[in-house]
Design a protein around this motif. Structure first.
Motif, short mmCIF file in Angstrom:
data_model
loop_
_atom_site.label_atom_id
_atom_site.label_comp_id
_atom_site.label_asym_id
_atom_site.label_seq_id
_atom_site.Cartn_x
_atom_site.Cartn_y
_atom_site.Cartn_z
N VAL A 126 0.83 -1.21 0.00
CA VAL A 126 0.00 0.00 0.00
C VAL A 126 0.87 1.25 0.00
O VAL A 126 0.62 2.20 -0.75
CB VAL A 126 -0.94 -0.01 1.23
N ILE A 127 1.89 1.26 0.83
CA ILE A 127 2.78 2.43 0.89
C ILE A 127 3.51 2.62 -0.43
O ILE A 127 3.65 3.75 -0.93
CB ILE A 127 3.78 2.26 2.05
N SER A 128 3.97 1.53 -1.03
CA SER A 128 4.66 1.63 -2.32
C SER A 128 3.74 2.20 -3.39
O SER A 128 4.16 3.00 -4.23
CB SER A 128 5.16 0.25 -2.75
N PHE A 129 2.47 1.82 -3.35
CA PHE A 129 1.51 2.34 -4.33
C PHE A 129 1.22 3.82 -4.09
O PHE A 129 1.26 4.63 -5.03
CB PHE A 129 0.21 1.54 -4.26
N LEU A 130 0.94 4.19 -2.85
CA LEU A 130 0.55 5.57 -2.55
C LEU A 130 1.69 6.55 -2.80
O LEU A 130 1.48 7.65 -3.31
CB LEU A 130 0.08 5.67 -1.09
#
Length: 257
Positions: free
Chosen positions: A96-100
């Protein structure tokens, strides 16, 4: 001040002076519509920013930057501690962090306009959302890389909960927090200008955008000059704060993070 620091200051001042002199000589002539001479830039800078438009444009930009960068710092430290302190949380949140953090800031402008309108809240949201991720990553990595002996000593002395966070974790990762803040500050200035060029009625970015549309080239360059001074001054101020807060780390290692 040591000789080494004096050498750095002299090099910085010398290179800046040389670049300004080169720009002065290069622009002293007809270089096209988009260029203007340095004296004209300085005159436009004086007329616009000393101090006619400080209240109408500079102060709103400073407020937006301070709110956005402050929110990014608080959110980044909180999320970074939560992610770094638990391996399970780190594995669950990593995609999720990598995407955001990979989302382009420009792609968030339509969403922020729908959610917050064209006011200050929209600019603050853009700055806070994009700038928090470098801090999250630095804080999480800092906690993961903490010395195992220090953590074992804290457990041996039964330092748990908020005391462990306040007395052990945060002091140990403070250099990593400032490392993330340095990256986020440069992003914050860029995002401030970008957000003020879309659906805004004041601010430095709005001034540059309006000057461009009205073909007021000296005013456009005056705004760009102010943004450069703006970013340089804020970065220097952050370095001063970092040296004071992290003096123990600098004395021990001879460098910042």
């Amino acid at each position: 001040m040591t000789k080494r620091k004096l050498g750095y200051v002299a090099l910085e001042v010398g290179v800046t002076t040389a670049l300004l002199a080169a720009a002065w000589i290069y622009l002293d002539g007809d270089r096209g519509f988009a260029w203007t001479s340095v004296p004209q830039m300085l005159e436009a800078f004086r007329n616009a920013w000393l101090f006619d438009r400080v209240g109408s444009d500079v102060v709103p930009s400073l407020v937006r930057l301070a709110l956005g960068f402050g929110a990014a710092t608080l959110l980044g430290v909180a999320l970074g501690v939560a992610v770094g302190a638990s391996r399970t949380v780190r594995l669950l949140t990593q995609p999720v962090i990598s995407f955001l953090r990979s989302l382009p800031a420009v792609s968030l402008l339509p969403l922020s306009l729908v959610l917050f309108g064209i006011g200050t809240a929209q600019k603050v949201f853009i700055i806070a959302f994009v700038c928090c991720w470098p801090i999250v990553l630095h804080v999480a990595d800092g906690i993961v890389e903490l010395d195992a002996t220090m953590l074992s000593t804290a457990r041996a002395y039964r330092i748990h909960g908020l005391d462990r966070l306040r007395l052990v974790l945060l002091p140990a990762i403070t250099p990593r927090i400032f490392a993330g803040m340095r990256i986020s500050l440069s992003l914050a200035v860029l995002l401030l200008v970008t957000s003020e060029m879309v659906a805004a009625s004041n601010g430095i970015g709005y001034f540059v955008w309006r000057s461009q549309l009205s073909f007021s080239i000296p005013d456009m360059w005056a705004g760009i000059m102010l943004l450069g001074l703006f970013g340089y001054g804020l970065n220097a101020l952050l370095q001063v704060v970092e040296r004071r807060v992290c003096r123990w780390h600098i004395n021990m290692t001879g460098r910042t993070e």
